[in-house]
Design a protein around this motif. Structure first.
Motif, PDB file in Angstrom:
ATOM      1  N   TYR A 195      -0.765   2.007  -8.711  1.00 22.83           N
ATOM      2  CA  TYR A 195      -0.830   2.593  -7.229  1.00 22.83           C
ATOM      3  C   TYR A 195       0.217   2.312  -6.159  1.00 22.83           C
ATOM      4  CZ  TYR A 195      -5.715   2.416  -8.606  1.00 22.83           C
ATOM      5  OH  TYR A 195      -6.846   2.292  -9.171  1.00 22.83           O
ATOM      6  N   GLU A 196       0.549   3.034  -5.392  1.00 14.81           N
ATOM      7  CA  GLU A 196       1.568   2.821  -4.411  1.00 14.81           C
ATOM      8  C   GLU A 196       0.804   2.705  -2.901  1.00 14.81           C
ATOM      9  OE1 GLU A 196       3.880   6.447  -4.487  1.00 14.81           O
ATOM     10  OE2 GLU A 196       5.182   5.926  -6.558  1.00 14.81           O
ATOM     11  N   VAL A 197       1.740   2.157  -2.114  1.00 18.03           N
ATOM     12  CA  VAL A 197       1.304   1.762  -0.678  1.00 18.03           C
ATOM     13  C   VAL A 197       1.060   3.100  -0.115  1.00 18.03           C
ATOM     14  CG1 VAL A 197       1.981   0.686   1.541  1.00 18.03           C
ATOM     15  CG2 VAL A 197       2.390  -0.334  -0.504  1.00 18.03           C
ATOM     16  N   GLY A 198      -0.219   3.177   0.623  1.00 17.45           N
ATOM     17  CA  GLY A 198      -0.459   4.395   1.264  1.00 17.45           C
ATOM     18  C   GLY A 198      -1.429   5.303   0.168  1.00 17.45           C
ATOM     19  N   ASP A 199      -1.829   5.010  -0.760  1.00 18.57           N
ATOM     20  CA  ASP A 199      -2.808   5.609  -1.731  1.00 18.57           C
ATOM     21  C   ASP A 199      -4.177   5.580  -1.183  1.00 18.57           C
ATOM     22  OD1 ASP A 199      -0.770   6.483  -3.171  1.00 18.57           O
ATOM     23  OD2 ASP A 199      -1.037   5.257  -5.005  1.00 18.57           O
ATOM     24  N   GLU A 200      -4.890   6.902  -1.086  1.00 15.45           N
ATOM     25  CA  GLU A 200      -5.968   6.593  -0.703  1.00 15.45           C
ATOM     26  C   GLU A 200      -7.218   6.411  -1.980  1.00 15.45           C
ATOM     27  OE1 GLU A 200      -7.376   6.897   2.221  1.00 15.45           O
ATOM     28  OE2 GLU A 200      -5.238   7.158   3.121  1.00 15.45           O
ATOM     29  N   VAL A 258      -8.465  -7.047   0.939  1.00  8.39           N
ATOM     30  CA  VAL A 258      -8.745  -7.513  -0.265  1.00  8.39           C
ATOM     31  C   VAL A 258      -7.665  -7.342  -1.232  1.00  8.39           C
ATOM     32  CG1 VAL A 258     -10.434  -7.993  -1.960  1.00  8.39           C
ATOM     33  CG2 VAL A 258     -11.190  -7.460   0.365  1.00  8.39           C
ATOM     34  N   GLN A 259      -7.294  -8.351  -1.723  1.00 12.55           N
ATOM     35  CA  GLN A 259      -6.282  -8.389  -2.976  1.00 12.55           C
ATOM     36  C   GLN A 259      -7.217  -8.158  -4.471  1.00 12.55           C
ATOM     37  OE1 GLN A 259      -2.874 -11.188  -3.177  1.00 12.55           O
ATOM     38  NE2 GLN A 259      -3.062 -11.108  -5.652  1.00 12.55           N
ATOM     39  N   LEU A 260      -7.099  -7.070  -5.103  1.00 10.15           N
ATOM     40  CA  LEU A 260      -7.833  -6.897  -6.351  1.00 10.15           C
ATOM     41  C   LEU A 260      -7.130  -7.774  -7.463  1.00 10.15           C
ATOM     42  CD1 LEU A 260      -8.580  -3.173  -5.859  1.00 10.15           C
ATOM     43  CD2 LEU A 260      -9.589  -5.036  -4.817  1.00 10.15           C
ATOM     44  N   GLY A 261      -8.203  -7.873  -8.293  1.00 12.36           N
ATOM     45  CA  GLY A 261      -7.566  -8.846  -9.550  1.00 12.36           C
ATOM     46  C   GLY A 261      -7.315  -7.731 -10.496  1.00 12.36           C
ATOM     47  N   GLU A 262      -6.893  -6.427 -10.435  1.00  8.29           N
ATOM     48  CA  GLU A 262      -6.659  -5.558 -11.318  1.00  8.29           C
ATOM     49  C   GLU A 262      -4.926  -5.445 -11.140  1.00  8.29           C
ATOM     50  OE1 GLU A 262      -8.891  -2.193 -10.233  1.00  8.29           O
ATOM     51  OE2 GLU A 262     -10.756  -3.601 -10.255  1.00  8.29           O
ATOM     52  N   GLY A 263      -4.468  -5.968 -12.169  1.00 10.08           N
ATOM     53  CA  GLY A 263      -2.850  -5.827 -12.063  1.00 10.08           C
ATOM     54  C   GLY A 263      -2.516  -4.920 -13.078  1.00 10.08           C
ATOM     55  N   VAL A 290      -2.605  -0.947   1.083  1.00  9.84           N
ATOM     56  CA  VAL A 290      -1.773  -1.324   1.974  1.00  9.84           C
ATOM     57  C   VAL A 290      -0.548  -2.188   1.733  1.00  9.84           C
ATOM     58  CG1 VAL A 290      -3.546  -1.169   3.931  1.00  9.84           C
ATOM     59  CG2 VAL A 290      -3.273  -3.371   2.907  1.00  9.84           C
ATOM     60  N   GLU A 291      -0.760  -2.757   0.528  1.00 10.72           N
ATOM     61  CA  GLU A 291       0.529  -3.727   0.003  1.00 10.72           C
ATOM     62  C   GLU A 291       0.236  -3.605  -1.487  1.00 10.72           C
ATOM     63  OE1 GLU A 291       2.285  -8.248   0.750  1.00 10.72           O
ATOM     64  OE2 GLU A 291       0.420  -7.466   1.725  1.00 10.72           O
ATOM     65  N   MET A 292       1.402  -3.890  -2.332  1.00 12.11           N
ATOM     66  CA  MET A 292       1.452  -4.137  -3.653  1.00 12.11           C
ATOM     67  C   MET A 292       2.240  -5.550  -3.947  1.00 12.11           C
ATOM     68  SD  MET A 292       0.089  -1.740  -5.287  1.00 12.11           S
ATOM     69  CE  MET A 292       0.315  -1.809  -6.852  1.00 12.11           C
ATOM     70  N   MET A 293       1.350  -6.404  -4.342  1.00 11.45           N
ATOM     71  CA  MET A 293       1.747  -7.852  -4.685  1.00 11.45           C
ATOM     72  C   MET A 293       2.096  -7.980  -5.961  1.00 11.45           C
ATOM     73  SD  MET A 293       1.163  -9.352  -1.646  1.00 11.45           S
ATOM     74  CE  MET A 293       1.212 -11.113  -2.163  1.00 11.45           C
ATOM     75  N   VAL A 294       3.367  -8.772  -5.961  1.00 12.79           N
ATOM     76  CA  VAL A 294       3.913  -8.779  -7.299  1.00 12.79           C
ATOM     77  C   VAL A 294       3.674 -10.211  -7.992  1.00 12.79           C
ATOM     78  CG1 VAL A 294       6.040  -8.758  -8.606  1.00 12.79           C
ATOM     79  CG2 VAL A 294       5.760  -7.292  -6.810  1.00 12.79           C
ATOM     80  N   PRO A 305      -2.797  -4.311  -6.463  1.00 10.30           N
ATOM     81  CA  PRO A 305      -3.076  -3.702  -4.912  1.00 10.30           C
ATOM     82  C   PRO A 305      -3.685  -4.624  -4.147  1.00 10.30           C
ATOM     83  CG  PRO A 305      -4.449  -3.152  -6.685  1.00 10.30           C
ATOM     84  CD  PRO A 305      -3.502  -3.951  -7.375  1.00 10.30           C
ATOM     85  N   VAL A 306      -3.303  -4.470  -2.723  1.00  7.89           N
ATOM     86  CA  VAL A 306      -4.149  -4.992  -1.647  1.00  7.89           C
ATOM     87  C   VAL A 306      -4.699  -3.694  -0.935  1.00  7.89           C
ATOM     88  CG1 VAL A 306      -4.057  -6.373   0.643  1.00  7.89           C
ATOM     89  CG2 VAL A 306      -2.739  -7.208  -1.481  1.00  7.89           C
ATOM     90  N   VAL A 307      -5.919  -3.674  -0.760  1.00 10.79           N
ATOM     91  CA  VAL A 307      -6.663  -2.624  -0.265  1.00 10.79           C
ATOM     92  C   VAL A 307      -7.235  -2.927   0.988  1.00 10.79           C
ATOM     93  CG1 VAL A 307      -7.174  -1.438  -2.597  1.00 10.79           C
ATOM     94  CG2 VAL A 307      -8.869  -3.036  -1.514  1.00 10.79           C
ATOM     95  N   GLU A 308      -7.554  -1.873   1.726  1.00  7.31           N
ATOM     96  CA  GLU A 308      -8.027  -2.080   3.246  1.00  7.31           C
ATOM     97  C   GLU A 308      -9.162  -1.065   3.409  1.00  7.31           C
ATOM     98  OE1 GLU A 308      -6.174  -2.403   7.538  1.00  7.31           O
ATOM     99  OE2 GLU A 308      -6.348  -0.473   6.912  1.00  7.31           O
TER     100      GLU A 308
END
Length: 227
Positions: A160-165, A149-154, A112-116, A135-138
């Motif tokens: 990934y891109e926003v909207g990826d399943e 949840v914001q994941l720790g894998e940067g 749902v979001e990509m944090m920089v 990535p922030v996933v829902e």
């Protein structure tokens, strides 16, 4: 007939004069009596042999091992201890990873979001030297609650891109402890046990190799015997 008295005068381990019944001669050639000369020659040879044996015995004593602890007896236990510690850490980390994988549940999720996150120069905090995208996933956990949840894998560039399943792996008792199901996330779990395991095996191999070399050297060392 009175027994004759013979003596040799020494200076710095060198015979400098000879005496027969108190009469001094500078060299054996100066002794007029042949029997006296032969007696003094025998005494001279005997003295030189005794000096040689004393020097040989001293050399043998000097070559005997001392009571000082060889350096390998200090280094090898340290290396063995490091090897045991590294292998223990690798074993514990591997056990925890296996237990975590067995506890994890999967659920469909969506980015749902990509944090920089920016990385700054330590000497110049205004200077950006790198960036990573997290990535922030829902997803909906087993308890029916929707979580972000914001994941720790940067990564850079972003993986990934926003909207990826995506498929989310999480622990039911701790849903916020989640990760995206991928080769990268699985491989990251084994970095610690992999590094410590390799180090432990390396240190253990070094210990075994040194012990083998020392054993070969000791068995090949000649033994000096004195008669």
């Amino acid at each position: 007939m009175a027994k004759k008295k013979y003596s040799i005068n020494w200076e710095d381990d060198t015979a400098v004069s000879f005496e027969v019944n108190g009469r001094e001669y500078k060299s054996l050639e100066d002794v007029p009596n042949e029997d006296d000369r032969l007696k003094l020659e025998a005494m001279l040879v005997s003295a030189e042999d005794a000096e040689f044996e004393a020097a040989f015995e001293k050399m043998g004593t000097d070559t005997q091992p001392t009571n000082e602890t060889p350096i390998e007896n200090i280094i090898l236990p340290i290396f063995a201890g490091v090897a045991a510690l590294m292998l223990l850490i690798a074993g514990i980390a591997s056990f925890n990873n296996i237990a975590k994988v067995n506890r994890e549940e999967s659920a469909p999720g969506r980015v749902v979001e990509m944090m920089v996150r920016l990385e700054y120069d330590e000497e110049d905090r205004d200077r950006v030297i790198g960036e990573a995208y997290y990535p922030v996933v829902e997803f909906v956990a087993q308890d029916g609650k929707r979580r972000n949840v914001q994941l720790g894998e940067g990564s850079f560039p972003p993986a990934y891109e926003v909207g990826d399943e995506v498929t989310i792996l999480y622990e039911p008792e701790h849903p916020l402890d989640a990760r995206i199901k991928s080769f990268g996330s699985s491989a990251g779990m084994w970095i610690l046990p992999g590094i410590t395991g390799v180090l432990g095996i390396s240190f253990l191999g070094a210990v075994l190799a040194v012990r083998k070399v020392i054993g070969s050297s000791e068995s090949a060392s000649p033994t000096i015997q004195s008669g």
